[in-house]
Write an enzyme that holds these catalytic residues in place. Structure first.
Site, mmCIF file in Angstrom:
data_model
loop_
_atom_site.group_PDB
_atom_site.id
_atom_site.type_symbol
_atom_site.label_atom_id
_atom_site.label_comp_id
_atom_site.label_asym_id
_atom_site.label_seq_id
_atom_site.Cartn_x
_atom_site.Cartn_y
_atom_site.Cartn_z
ATOM 1 C CG ASP B 23 -2.902 -11.881 -21.992
ATOM 2 O OD1 ASP B 23 -1.996 -11.023 -21.892
ATOM 3 O OD2 ASP B 23 -2.959 -12.897 -21.275
ATOM 4 C CE LYS B 86 2.901 -7.204 -21.001
ATOM 5 N NZ LYS B 86 1.867 -8.207 -20.637
ATOM 6 C CD GLU B 184 -1.154 -8.029 -18.380
ATOM 7 O OE1 GLU B 184 -0.469 -8.443 -17.431
ATOM 8 O OE2 GLU B 184 -0.677 -7.728 -19.489
#
Lengths: 185, 614
Positions: B23, B86, B184
């Site tokens: 993740d 990100k 996700e």
């Protein structure tokens, strides 16, 4: 040519048992999906990618009665999704009048920011869309049934006109949706 | 009968090591793997923390620090310490997201985002993310004492093509084979679904550090079918911090705060936000200023942000053709869903209490680990399958700057579409194509993905040459393009120029650079890894000799001892290749003996039959 019906081993027909199709789609996905061959060589993976791409396209088309109707018409040589298609210009005069009248009424409602009016129109157009789809379905059933004396060309024309209206009504409803979202936000 | 469990010695047929799920989060990153059938997160930072802060510090001497230590260095070195990278993945320097309140120094005049950091060379977001992934990979390798080369990496469902491509490139840069980019919310559903064996329709509400996603999924007969997805790849818990920070900076009267002050206030705001989950008010101090922040104030400041998620959720439900009342469950994911105001809002929106029994920080990594296991473990493949969708429509620019959609959003992937182009001038041999992603009608309101020229078209009269361009979206949600001239059947060469982000050549160069600079580093690591391997093989051989010495044949003991001595000797040196050879030689030398040991064990289990009968 391999049709979407062939992908599922189904006979070409307007009526499709959608729950059975969904079940079969899941089973075929479990067999064909690229995830099944993640560790295999490039050729196997490409085959899985192509097989699943074709399966997804076939499923999307066949599960939805509108897409299915457009697809059957396309198999008869008329592709209403192409902007330059002659079929677009071939619509009867009454339809053009209907379009103009609806267009004007919606424009007025949007100018006045009259959401209830636009919604009422949408309800009415939804009913017309349903009726037109029913008409197209009737013609396509007769076409695929292919009984003796069925006038193929007349049926194709009938389905094409009905689906031309379905297409217009769908766009109209999308415009009302966009207007509604805009007014609410 | 499986031989697993008997032959534990080094197996040359399994060179790929442990497959993991990662993740790669805005605020924290995690790595997990399935061990004995259960996904578990791996400790990756100080104090055996499972969360690695997604913070990378570039030191003056060229060294790189990742994690909690890097985060502690941020106040003192705000511009050399990159957090929330990100947000910048696949973005251009002009994007609104890039210009939000922050404390970085960007290299001006670059078409991609480049951070000006200590150590000489500016770095781009792919490289920064690559450092985070590399740190996770190494720490997982240390934990498992084996190589980690294959990973499933999660991305926000709402990531566009450029952001996905950038994530995949970061994986490559870190030396990982990216098995799959997994959305996700889908990963979270996978983590929940397998635990409970449930069927039904679920909504996953995922509010992370920098991104928001919602997915509507249906689980039937082991197939997870994503019906729709929506989101905002520029909305998350970081924005809550920023909302607090803006009010604090205002109260301080700091109209043009320094990067150091911004970094300090942001850090204090994050702490305040976390404390407000349990406390009705907190005291915030930063830059010599102290103020009390009440939960009611905080709730009011973030209210517009939270409401933005509601609009997205309603559209996702509509796209899926599902009413809120028809849902069988709502799953909460992401650290920002700990905020009480968010929980209240979600419960109200969906008309039910959301599920949160798996730690919202870990659930995505756990799901990714499950998917990595499904993809690499042939025994598990019949259990479950994910069918995901493309989050945003793909289209082409047509006359007048209007977009013609080729692939609709929420189409199940892999999917493809073809479009036929005709020439509009006599003798025309080239055609320009512009691919965009988004839902808006005008090209300028969508995201520009790529421009390319179809060249080498045969010179014919206008409209005679017909070129079919095929757009293929793979199971990662990444687009590739190919073209064919229909009259001649010639395949066209296409050069795709990404509108944002980096070209393939630039990525190659980065890969080469990282190898140049990291060569010594790699060498040292390989020696370390090989040593770990050698130790394990030695320990195992010693154990077998001790427990099953009676099975040794004449001269075998001496040969095995010699091979073991050679491994010990080379373990002290620095040549990992020689060491590897020695380990292999030990394997070979002891194989007949180990096979006898194994045979005996199996015979004991099955009661007198020899292995050959099975």
């Amino acid at each position: 040519m391999r049709t979407h019906f062939d992908v599922f081993g189904l006979p070409r027909a307007y009526d499709v048992d959608v729950p059975a199709l969904e079940k079969q789609y899941r089973e075929l996905s479990l067999q064909l999906h690229p995830d099944r061959v993640a560790q295999a060589d490039a050729r196997e993976r490409l085959k899985a990618l192509e097989g699943t791409t074709a399966l997804n396209e076939a499923f999307k088309t066949l599960k939805d009665p509108v897409r299915r109707a457009f697809y059957l018409l396309k198999l008869h040589g008329i592709d209403l999704d192409r902007e330059d298609a002659g079929a677009q210009k071939d619509m009867p005069l009454e339809f053009l009048e209907e379009v103009m009248e609806l267009r004007e009424a919606l424009d007025t409602a949007m100018e006045k920011k009259d959401l209830p009016r636009a919604r009422a129109m949408a309800t009415d157009v939804e009913a017309r869309r349903k009726a037109a789809l029913g008409e197209a379905a009737g013609a396509l059933r007769a076409l695929e049934g292919g009984g003796p004396g069925a006038d193929g060309q007349a049926l194709v024309k009938k389905a094409s006109h009905a689906l031309g209206r379905v297409r217009y009504f769908t766009r109209f409803l999308e415009q009302v949706d966009a207007f509604e979202e805009e007014s609410l936000s | 009968m499986s031989k697993n469990g008997y032959l534990q010695i080094h197996d040359p047929l399994k060179p790929r090591g442990q497959a993991v799920g990662i993740d790669l989060g805005t605020t924290n990153s995690l790595v997990a793997s399935v061990v004995h059938g259960k996904p578990r997160c791996v400790p990756v930072d100080e104090g055996d923390s499972l969360l690695l802060p997604s913070v990378v510090h570039y030191a003056k001497d060229g060294g790189v620090v990742v994690g909690a230590r890097a985060r502690r260095l941020a106040p003192e070195h705000p511009t050399d310490t990159i957090s929330s990278v990100k947000r910048f993945m696949g973005r251009s320097p002009d994007d609104a997201e890039t210009r939000k309140l922050g404390h970085y120094r960007f290299v001006p005049g670059s078409k991609v985002v480049r951070f000006d950091v200590a150590g000489g060379t500016p770095v781009n977001p792919i490289e920064v993310s690559g450092e985070i992934l590399r740190a996770l990979k190494r720490r997982a390798e240390a934990h498992f004492s084996t190589k980690v080369e294959q990973a499933v990496i999660t991305v926000p469902a709402y990531f566009d093509d450029a952001q996905r491509q950038a994530t995949k490139d970061a994986g490559r840069l870190a030396g990982l084979e990216v098995l799959r980019l997994l959305n996700e919310p889908t990963a979270a559903a996978l983590a929940y679904g397998l635990d409970k064996g449930s069927q039904g329709t679920f909504a996953v509400y995922d509010l992370g550090g920098g991104t928001f996603d919602v997915s509507i999924l249906k689980l039937v007969d082991g197939v997870f079918e994503v019906k729709s997805t929506g989101g905002d790849s520029a909305l998350g818990g970081d924005d809550f911090d920023r909302a607090i920070a803006q009010h604090v900076l205002q109260a301080m009267g700091a109209s043009e705060p320094s990067p150091a002050l911004v970094a300090e206030v942001l850090a204090a705001s994050r702490k305040a936000k976390e404390a407000l989950t349990d406390a009705p008010e907190v005291e915030l101090s930063a830059g010599g200023h102290t103020q009390v922040v009440k939960r009611a104030d905080f709730d009011a400041w973030i209210q517009p942000l939270v409401q933005k998620t509601g609009v997205v959720c309603r559209r996702a439900l509509k796209d899926a053709g599902v009413a809120a009342g028809e849902l069988d469950g709502v799953i909460l994911v992401g650290g920002a869903t700990r905020v009480p105001a968010v929980r209240r809002y979600v419960a109200e929106l969906f008309g039910r209490e959301p599920l949160g029994d798996i730690d919202p920080d870990q659930v995505v990594a756990l799901g990714a680990a499950v998917q990595a296991d499904l993809l690499t473990n042939a025994d598990r493949q019949d259990e479950v399958l994910l069918l995901d969708v493309i989050p945003l429509s793909l289209g082409l620019e047509t006359m007048g700057g209007i977009v013609e959609k080729l692939i609709q959003r929420n189409s199940t992937i892999p999917t493809a579409a073809a479009q036929v182009f005709t020439t509009f001038k006599d003798g025309q041999t080239g055609l320009d194509v512009h691919v965009v992603q988004g839902e808006r009608e005008l090209v300028e309101d969508n995201r520009s993905l790529a421009r390319f020229t179809l060249s080498g078209i045969p010179a014919l009269a206008a409209g005679m040459a017909r070129v079919e361009v095929r757009f293929q979206v793979d199971a990662d949600g990444i687009l590739s393009v190919s073209a064919k001239e229909q009259s001649t059947g010639a395949t066209q060469s296409i050069t795709v120029k990404p509108s944002h982000g980096l070209s393939d050549e630039e990525i190659e160069q980065m890969l080469l650079d990282s190898i140049d600079h990291a060569e010594e580093d790699i060498q040292a690591r390989q020696v370390r890894e090989q040593r770990v391997d050698a130790e394990r093989v030695l320990a195992e051989a010693e154990r077998q000799l001790r427990e099953h010495g009676s099975l040794l044949q004449d001269g075998e003991r001496a040969a095995i001892d010699a091979a073991m001595a050679r491994v010990r000797e080379l373990s002290a040196g620095n040549d990992h290749l020689k060491l590897k050879e020695a380990v292999h030689a030990l394997d070979e030398t002891s194989r007949p003996f180990i096979e006898r040991v194994m045979n005996q064990a199996i015979t004991q289990v099955v009661g007198g039959h020899s292995v050959e009968e099975f």
